[in-house]
Motif scaffolding. Structure first.
Motif, short mmCIF file in Angstrom:
data_model
loop_
_atom_site.label_atom_id
_atom_site.label_comp_id
_atom_site.label_asym_id
_atom_site.label_seq_id
_atom_site.Cartn_x
_atom_site.Cartn_y
_atom_site.Cartn_z
N ARG A 138 27.59 49.91 24.41
CA ARG A 138 28.81 48.82 24.40
C ARG A 138 30.53 49.61 24.33
N ARG A 139 30.55 50.88 23.68
CA ARG A 139 31.29 51.26 22.80
C ARG A 139 31.58 52.50 23.97
N LEU A 140 31.15 53.16 25.26
CA LEU A 140 31.16 53.03 25.96
C LEU A 140 31.26 52.86 26.84
N VAL A 141 31.49 51.44 27.71
CA VAL A 141 31.32 50.56 28.18
C VAL A 141 33.12 50.38 28.31
N ASP A 142 33.27 49.82 26.99
CA ASP A 142 34.73 49.72 26.28
C ASP A 142 35.64 50.39 26.98
N VAL A 143 35.35 51.66 26.37
CA VAL A 143 35.75 53.15 26.57
C VAL A 143 36.08 53.39 28.15
N ALA A 144 35.02 52.83 28.81
CA ALA A 144 35.29 53.03 30.26
C ALA A 144 35.89 51.94 31.17
N PHE A 145 35.76 50.66 30.02
CA PHE A 145 37.36 49.99 31.19
C PHE A 145 38.41 50.36 30.49
N SER A 146 38.73 51.50 29.49
CA SER A 146 40.07 51.83 29.26
C SER A 146 40.74 52.91 30.13
N TYR A 147 39.58 53.50 30.11
CA TYR A 147 40.04 55.28 31.50
C TYR A 147 39.94 54.39 33.13
N LEU A 211 29.51 32.38 37.64
CA LEU A 211 30.72 33.06 37.63
C LEU A 211 31.85 32.29 36.95
N PHE A 212 31.99 31.26 37.31
CA PHE A 212 33.61 30.79 36.35
C PHE A 212 32.94 29.38 35.25
N SER A 213 34.30 29.87 34.65
CA SER A 213 34.01 29.09 33.34
C SER A 213 35.97 28.64 32.83
N PRO A 214 36.21 27.92 31.95
CA PRO A 214 37.31 28.11 31.91
C PRO A 214 38.28 29.08 31.41
N ALA A 215 37.02 30.10 30.45
CA ALA A 215 37.61 31.37 30.22
C ALA A 215 38.37 32.55 31.27
N GLU A 327 34.48 41.00 32.20
CA GLU A 327 32.91 42.22 31.96
C GLU A 327 32.26 40.71 30.85
N ARG A 328 32.54 40.89 29.58
CA ARG A 328 32.19 40.45 28.36
C ARG A 328 31.21 38.90 28.33
N VAL A 329 32.09 38.03 29.80
CA VAL A 329 32.28 36.62 29.18
C VAL A 329 30.93 36.00 30.38
N VAL A 330 30.87 36.57 31.67
CA VAL A 330 29.57 36.70 32.25
C VAL A 330 28.57 37.17 32.72
N HIS A 331 27.47 36.84 33.19
CA HIS A 331 26.42 37.17 33.63
C HIS A 331 26.36 38.64 34.01
N PRO A 332 25.37 39.58 33.86
CA PRO A 332 25.15 40.68 34.10
C PRO A 332 25.39 40.72 35.78
N SER A 333 24.89 40.16 36.38
CA SER A 333 24.31 40.35 37.66
C SER A 333 25.50 39.49 38.40
N ARG A 334 26.52 38.75 37.51
CA ARG A 334 28.53 38.72 38.47
C ARG A 334 29.11 39.31 37.69
N ALA A 397 30.14 33.27 22.63
CA ALA A 397 29.48 32.61 22.95
C ALA A 397 28.70 33.29 24.04
N ALA A 398 29.49 34.10 24.16
CA ALA A 398 28.79 35.59 25.08
C ALA A 398 27.79 36.58 24.30
N LYS A 399 26.60 36.52 25.20
CA LYS A 399 25.34 37.13 23.90
C LYS A 399 25.28 38.30 24.62
N PRO A 400 24.80 39.87 23.75
CA PRO A 400 25.18 40.92 24.59
C PRO A 400 23.86 41.31 25.78
#
Length: 408
Positions: A138-147, A211-215, A327-334, A397-400
């Motif tokens: 998780r931490r590396l993914v967040d830093v990757a998104f910052s990059y 895929l789609f949700s209110p968020a 990235e956090r609120v959708v399924h990994p396959s999406r 609500a999003a699971k890891p």
């Protein structure tokens, strides 16, 4: 792990060649929009038509990117990006030929749209590669998104700057041909890099994750508004630079937006994790509104450089927060689909902003174009304030997400 150690670990995992290729491969898209605007408006004398052609490129790219992202989720990025890179390079070359050949306005706009449809969204696809590259940490993914946010913003600084240099040294045509060559070479390299194989899906069936949700709708709207900022600000800058007799400086001036944004993007990795992405985009949206208001007062390039540069410091934190939430609120396959949908919203916003600003600039000058930027940021603040609870609930609500398995 400290932010600096996290960045170092990211580059060790991906390798310097991948980082360099993934960055350069996204420059042609950043170059193509301003390059098209300058090429068409310069050849026809109409900012409206130039904005229409640039907008058509952006809209087509926005429409096509989610389909390409969905296909990449299913069969992998390699084949998709390879075809797009070669087709996009050919389309940009054809656009230059048509403009120089005095083709009809409709033909020019149609080919600009074709170029947009075929060009890959390298930034969003690169984001989708980081989860498997990092093993889902998780931490590396967040830093990757910052990059990635910083890399995107740097590309939108360097891309327009390359266009500006190309216009000064050669012509708008030379700038677009350079973009075509870079796309053919580095887009192909990005497609063929081994990391492209880590994102391959299960086969021809569509991913089953929601895929789609209110968020996600809120996040898409937020990216649409930031796209309006890009399009309107770029158009206003081009008009002002042309009025003072320095049209070639438009790209260099607009590049200052990306410089400030890239610096701020790198710095977001130092923000404490307890400050969630929904709170970050609220602060960033407020800053965007405050920093954009002085655009209505500028009357020359020196003042514009200062205002645009300061405005840029709020852009990347806003976009990084939006993409991180996505990235956090959708399924990994999406993930690839989501990243390209968000990027597409940015492209649609660019088209809307450049089109509206171009028409207003034709009638009322550059200040009217900048008024579009300010209006969009006011709407963004209202949207983000009203959506804070929704976004927090979606995160809760999003699971890891489970680690993705590298495809053979």
């Amino acid at each position: 792990m400290s932010p600096l150690a996290s960045y170092r670990r990211l580059f060790e995992l991906a390798g310097p060649a991948y980082v360099a290729v993934a960055f350069v491969a996204r420059l042609p898209l950043a170059m193509s929009q301003l390059g098209t605007l300058l090429l068409v408006s310069g050849a026809t004398g109409s900012y409206g038509l130039g904005g229409l052609a640039a907008g058509a490129l952006a809209i087509a790219n926005a429409v096509g990117a989610p389909f390409a992202g969905s296909l990449a989720d299913r069969i992998g990025q390699r084949q998709v990006v390879l075809v797009q890179s070669l087709a996009g390079a050919a389309s940009l070359t054809l656009l230059v030929a048509l403009v120089h050949g005095g083709a009809a306005d409709a033909a020019v706009v149609a080919v600009a749209a074709l170029a947009g449809l075929t060009m890959p969204q390298v930034g969003p696809l690169a984001r989708a590669r980081w989860r498997p590259i990092t093993g889902g940490q998780r931490r590396l993914v967040d830093v990757a998104f910052s990059y990635e946010g910083a890399a995107d913003e740097a590309s939108f600084a360097i891309g327009p700057a390359l266009v500006g240099l190309g216009v000064v040294a050669f012509s708008p045509s030379g700038a677009l041909l350079l973009a075509a060559a870079m796309l053919a070479v580095f887009g192909t390299a990005f497609a063929l890099h081994p990391t492209a194989r880590t994102t391959r899906g299960e086969g021809p069936q569509l991913p089953t994750g929601r895929l789609f949700s209110p968020a996600l709708v809120v996040l898409i709207t937020a990216q649409l508004l930031i796209g309006v900022l890009f399009g309107a600000t770029q158009t206003g800058t081009t008009v002002l630079a042309t009025e003072v007799g320095q049209p070639g400086l438009a790209g260099l001036v607009h590049a200052t937006l990306g410089v400030g944004s890239a610096l701020a993007g790198i710095a977001t990795a130092f923000i404490p994790e307890r400050i969630g992405p929904e709170r970050r985009i609220l602060v960033a949206a407020s800053a965007l509104l405050v920093f954009s208001v002085p655009l209505l007062l500028v009357d020359g390039l020196p003042a514009l450089v200062l205002v645009v540069g300061i405005l840029g410091f709020a852009v990347a934190p806003f976009m990084i927060g939006v993409f991180t939430l996505g990235e956090r609120v959708v399924h990994p396959s999406r993930v690839a689909t989501t990243m390209t949908v968000l990027a597409s919203a940015t492209g649609l916003g660019y088209a809307l902003g450049s089109g509206v600003a171009g028409r207003l600039a034709d009638q009322h000058g550059y200040t009217a174009a900048f008024a579009v930027t300010v209006s969009a940021m006011a709407i963004a603040v209202i949207l983000v304030v009203a959506s804070q609870r929704l976004l927090r609930n979606a995160l809760a609500a999003a699971k890891p997400a489970p680690e993705l398995v590298t495809a053979a």
